[in-house]
Design an enzyme around this catalytic site. Structure first.
Site, PDB file in Angstrom:
ATOM      1  N   LYS B 186     -18.731  43.425 -15.639  1.00 52.68           N
ATOM      2  CA  LYS B 186     -18.631  42.365 -14.650  1.00 52.68           C
ATOM      3  C   LYS B 186     -17.183  41.892 -14.610  1.00 52.68           C
ATOM      4  CE  LYS B 186     -18.740  37.882 -14.263  1.00 52.68           C
ATOM      5  NZ  LYS B 186     -17.675  37.883 -13.252  1.00 52.68           N
ATOM      6  N   GLU B 262     -13.029  37.790 -27.186  1.00 52.31           N
ATOM      7  CA  GLU B 262     -11.598  37.744 -27.190  1.00 52.31           C
ATOM      8  C   GLU B 262     -11.247  36.543 -26.318  1.00 52.31           C
ATOM      9  OE1 GLU B 262      -8.251  39.722 -25.656  1.00 52.31           O
ATOM     10  OE2 GLU B 262      -8.210  37.951 -26.945  1.00 52.31           O
ATOM     11  N   CYS B 296      -3.708  35.038 -22.902  1.00 47.15           N
ATOM     12  CA  CYS B 296      -4.436  34.396 -23.986  1.00 47.15           C
ATOM     13  C   CYS B 296      -3.531  34.205 -25.200  1.00 47.15           C
ATOM     14  CB  CYS B 296      -5.646  35.240 -24.370  1.00 47.15           C
ATOM     15  SG  CYS B 296      -5.251  36.985 -24.545  1.00 47.15           S
TER      16      CYS B 296
END
Lengths: 501, 495
Positions: B186, B262, B296
């Site tokens: 997705k 993550e 991130c």
């Protein structure tokens, strides 16, 4: 008696144009310094295919200089594994694009089956280099658990300049089994193909250059063992030598390595591999396996199952089936798709095999089928089966390297293990049984590097192959093969105030 | 920006769900819009997957795994398909890059010369693993033959974010497929386009139907359905820590599928007193501002030693003022727009909070232009640990510079966060580096470099930055089950 394909010799004389006949040093095809050449022979006829440059010590010296420069100063070890992989993959693609020509070269040089070359051997060679290309960027060292305040790790560094001395029975496969991992590791190399089969190696050198392998990384010195081969084994500036061939020559290579610079040696030598068939085996399957095991590639394979042990309960039936299949086996021109094996590689091998057959007869073994050469021209020999072979007979002890099977009956599992192990060799073994305990016990008891259970010649790129005892040491295939091309370097440095140790 | 945005020269061909090898509409017939962050305008209408579509995709993946050719073909055959995929990606490099930039807003040069080649590199890396996945034979304490088979785990689910759409595709698809699994992916609703294009190319490379299914849609619908599906064997999620918690909960409450996460970070970038200030400023700038600050592992807390602090701040400010912001398709642009209104507003709020909490605004601090989601490169100095801008993940072009005195102190402060994704160290001193490296509770330590994402190096978090590792040999563990096989031996010749 095996049948001989008669149509063969006339309609399948397909000799491709020989494009590469010189030494390949530092990216160029060059004559040998002496100017000498030697003949490479077509074993179907005994006739000369081409004259090839004959390398000797001075040529090896030039090649080593080029390889040393390529390693110490060149880009090959300095580019990433991923970049080496890219060029190796291109090399594989180029092999795929030239399959037929390469297969034809091995057929006329070594007498190998053309159909097998086209559909199996050459595509397999491409898959071998792909396998190692995929490994080139996955070469890991370790960070260690030091029991003191130190940070330690191992680096696996390319060992440097490597010498490869390869035999004539699987010229393409063996070329890539050596060159593949050596390239992946970032080494540079000198390859000495067997004098019987120089043609495909020189073609591969040409493709390597097209693939972007830098000059000097891969060098090819065609020539003879006692000259070019010896020069490699005793060279003071070669870091490792990798030899595949007979045990006798392996000894010479190792001795020369020891007496020169103690270069690292790996040897993949001869075998007298046992195939053990238990009572519960399927007769037809076992007989087929046994026949292929000794006749594949006209018996010119180090792992050939040249000693067959059949348990007494199944003996009569199996031997009957075996002989029936042997008599139906077709020997002839290797370009003929109907043929199952071609000529032995050269006159010397041909005569050696026939001499062993004579020994077998003299020593009192029972000749069940075969035993004679086929035809007037070339080096064709019939599939030959001896029964009631005793352990102390020459045909039970020596590697014949031809289509000659030594067969014996056994009673118990312990006896089979004992007799299977009573050989100076230890390359492979086969077991045919459905019983789990028999399979597990026998596989752990036989002192050999590859055990095939209910199969034979089940090679795989991921599966290491190599010998115990006088069959050698070191492994080809699989990630294990890479070890021959590395040094392990440990790096240690003190650490202070680490929150953990 | 008030300039007319450059029209990308790429055609949008794939906007439907990809299930069982075919592009199909959503079961509901609904579509959603994917927007151009340079303007907020619609690029395309994309099929909106929901629970029913996830069900269909999982069913296709299950069939492909249990009955289809993929797990049964040789590793070499799988490898060849992945290698052919890499070749096709190479042929479509610029198209993929243009699509990525259009949907995401990152500079075109970054996408075309770094990220798409990295995607290709990763696929080749994983292709090389396919035929080298080993179990072990292990010594037993008694007469037993013991081995471990490393088997494909089955049907995997992947939920990926919008900040690096193609790379995130590779980090999931590469190892999952190399291990012989099937996958339902997705992609983020902000950036569905390149996942669909790449998946199409993978099918062109010979991937059997059902092995890779792509369901664009929203988190609370399609994402949640995937996380709670009873027939998905493994879930891999990359995104915010907040959403990661939801995903983990759904996975646990449904069928206890193993989850790798993550998540976010607030990574420290530590500039020690022996640093070459110019180099440190440049690296710290890159560590934070890269990809519009939407990483991130962005180096979002810049700790600078007091002896060089003022100099550093002045240079960091100048560097930020020089940063070129604009249409990512324009040559020479370093920073494009933020991804969408939500992020845009969130970042502006944090900037406001920074000002209000008393940090010094050195540069930027506001929107750029009146269209799209451009924000000026913003630098705060005199930041204190307890300010929101020092604690929360901002995910935007906002650099916060903090002062420190000594090593023990900076270690304590760097570790004083629930996150633990990465850290940067800028120093030449061997002992300082060794000490810091071991003391920082983070998954990646970059010494005198930042954002190095080689294929073989694992990446992942400590603490609330997640668990599990991606890339490298480590990533394979996520997609394998370990089966131990034991059988007694009779009279073994050795033990």
């Amino acid at each position: 008696m095996g049948s001989h394909s008669k149509d063969g010799l006339e309609s399948f004389v397909k000799i491709p144009t020989i494009k590469f006949t010189k030494l390949f040093i530092n990216g160029e095809f060059v004559d040998s310094i002496s100017g000498n050449t030697f003949e490479t022979i077509d074993p179907r006829t005994g006739e000369v295919i081409a004259r090839i440059a004959e390398g000797d010590k001075e040529d090896v010296d030039l090649a080593v200089k080029a390889a040393r420069h390529a390693f110490d100063d060149g880009q090959w070890p300095r580019i990433s594994g991923a970049e080496r992989a890219k060029r190796m993959m291109k090399f594989a693609d180029l092999i795929d694009q030239n399959v037929e020509e390469l297969a034809a070269l091995d057929t006329i040089d070594a007498g190998k089956l053309f159909s097998m070359g086209k559909t199996v051997d050459i595509p397999h060679a491409a898959s071998v280099i792909r396998y190692y290309a995929g490994a080139a960027d996955k070469i890991h060292g370790e960070v260690l658990k030091m029991s003191n305040a130190f940070h330690g790790y191992t680096l696996r560094e390319p060992i440097g300049v490597v010498g490869h001395i390869i035999p004539w029975n699987f010229p393409s496969t063996l070329f890539f089994l050596k060159v593949g991992p050596a390239l992946a590791a970032g080494c540079t190399m000198i390859v000495k193909p067997a004098e019987q089969t120089p043609l495909s190696a020189l073609y591969y050198a040409h493709l390597a250059k097209l693939a972007g392998i830098p000059d000097g990384v891969l060098n090819i010195i065609t020539g003879f063992g006692p000259t070019a081969g010896a020069a490699i084994s005793s060279h003071m500036d070669i870091d490792a030598v990798n030899f595949t061939g007979s045990t006798e020559v392996g000894r010479i290579v190792m001795k020369a390595a020891a007496e020169s610079n103690l270069k690292v040696v790996s040897l993949e030598l001869g075998g007298k591999s046992p195939l053990i068939i238990f009572d519960d085996a399927d007769v037809d399957m076992a007989a087929q396996l046994a026949l292929n095991g000794v006749l594949h590639n006209k018996g010119e394979i180090c792992v050939a199952s040249s000693r067959l042990f059949v348990q007494e309960g199944i003996y009569e039936k199996l031997v009957e089936k075996l002989v029936e299949k042997a008599k139906a086996w077709v020997v002839g021109d290797p370009f003929d798709p109907k043929v199952q094996h071609g000529p032995q590689v050269d006159k010397q091998q041909f005569e050696k095999i026939l001499s062993y057959i004579e020994h077998g007869k003299k020593e009192g073994a029972t000749l069940l089928t075969g035993g004679k050469p086929l035809g007037e021209k070339g080096y064709y020999i019939e599939p030959t089966i001896f029964a009631e072979v005793k352990e102390d007979m020459l045909i039970a002890k020596d590697e014949i390297f031809g289509p000659v099977l030594a067969l014996a009956k056994f009673k118990t599992i312990d006896e089979a293990i004992k007799r299977a192990n009573s050989t100076r060799y230890g390359l492979a073994a086969g077991i045919v049984t459905k019983d789990l305990n028999v399979a597990n016990t026998v596989s752990r008891s036989i002192r050999a590097g590859t055990i095939w259970i209910n199969c034979y010649f089940a090679f795989d790129n991921d599966c290491p192959v190599g010998g115990y005892k006088m069959s050698g040491f070191g492994r080809d295939f699989g990630l294990e093969a890479l070890h021959k091309y590395f040094q392990v370097k440990s790096v240690v440095t003190p650490i202070y105030n680490s929150p953990w140790l | 920006m008030s300039e007319v945005p450059i029209k990308p020269s790429v055609e949008i061909k794939y906007t439907k769900l990809l299930i069982d090898g075919k592009f199909v509409d959503a079961a509901s017939g609904k579509t959603f819009q994917t927007l151009d962050p340079r303007t907020g305008e619609v690029i395309a209408n994309v099929a909106e997957g929901d629970a029913e579509d996830i069900n269909r995709a999982v069913a296709a993946a299950r069939k492909a795994f249990d009955e289809g050719p993929w797990p049964k073909m040789t590793a070499y055959a799988r490898q060849k398909i992945l290698l052919r995929f890499a070749d096709l990606l190479e042929q479509h490099n610029d198209e993929l890059a243009a699509l990525e930039v259009w949907d995401n807003g990152k500079p075109y040069e970054q996408a075309a010369t770094v990220e798409v080649p990295m995607l290709i590199r990763l696929m080749r890396y994983y292709a090389g693993w396919a035929d080298k996945i080993h179990g072990l034979t292990v010594p037993a304490d008694g007469p037993f033959h013991m081995q471990t088979l490393h088997e494909p785990i089955g049907v995997a689910g992947g939920i990926i974010p919008w900040n690096f759409p193609l790379l995130m595709f590779a980090w999931k698809v590469g190892p999952a497929l190399a291990c012989g699994n099937t996958l339902v992916l997705k992609p983020a609703e902000q950036t569905p386009l390149t996942a669909l294009f790449a998946a199409k190319l993978l099918h062109e490379a010979g991937l059997p139907p059902g092995v890779l299914n792509v369901i664009p849609g929203y988190g609370p619908t399609a994402g949640a359905a995937l996380a709670s599906h009873m027939d998905v064997d493994k879930l891999a999620f990359t995104g915010s820590t907040e959403t990661g918690k939801i995903v983990l909960e759904l996975a646990t409450k449904s069928n206890l599928k193993p989850v790798s996460l993550e998540l976010g970070g607030k990574s420290p970038f530590i500039v020690c007193e022996d640093a070459d200030i110019d180099k440190a400023v440049e690296l710290a700038h890159y560590a934070l501002f890269f990809n519009q600050g939407q990483c991130c592992c962005a180096g979002s807390r810049t700790f600078v030693h007091e002896s060089i602090y003022d100099k550093f701040v002045e240079k960091a400010k100048q560097r930020a003022l020089k940063r070129s912001v604009g249409d990512p398709f324009k040559e020479g642009i370093e920073q494009g727009p933020q991804i969408d209104t939500e992020q845009f507003n969130k970042i502006l709020k944090y900037i406001k909070s920074g000002v209000e909490s008393g940090a010094t605004l050195e540069s930027g601090g506001e929107r750029l232009g009146d269209k799209g989601y451009y924000i000026k490169p913003t630098v705060f100095s005199n930041v204190k640990d307890d300010m929101l801008i020092a604690k929360d993940e901002i995910f935007g072009p906002v650099q916060t510079i903090l002062k420190f005195k000594d090593l023990d102190e900076v270690i304590r402060r760097a570790n004083d966060t629930h996150y633990g994704l990465a850290a940067g160290i800028f120093s030449q001193n061997v002992d300082t580096i060794n000490t810091l490296t071991r003391a920082l509770r983070v998954g990646t330590v970059w010494v005198n470099c930042y954002n190095l994402y080689d294929a073989a190096i694992p990446f992942g978090g400590y603490k609330m930055s997640g668990h599990g590792r991606e890339k490298g040999e480590y990533s394979l563990e996520n997609y394998l089950q370990v089966k131990a096989v034991c059988t007694p031996l009779v009279n073994p010749a050795w033990l």
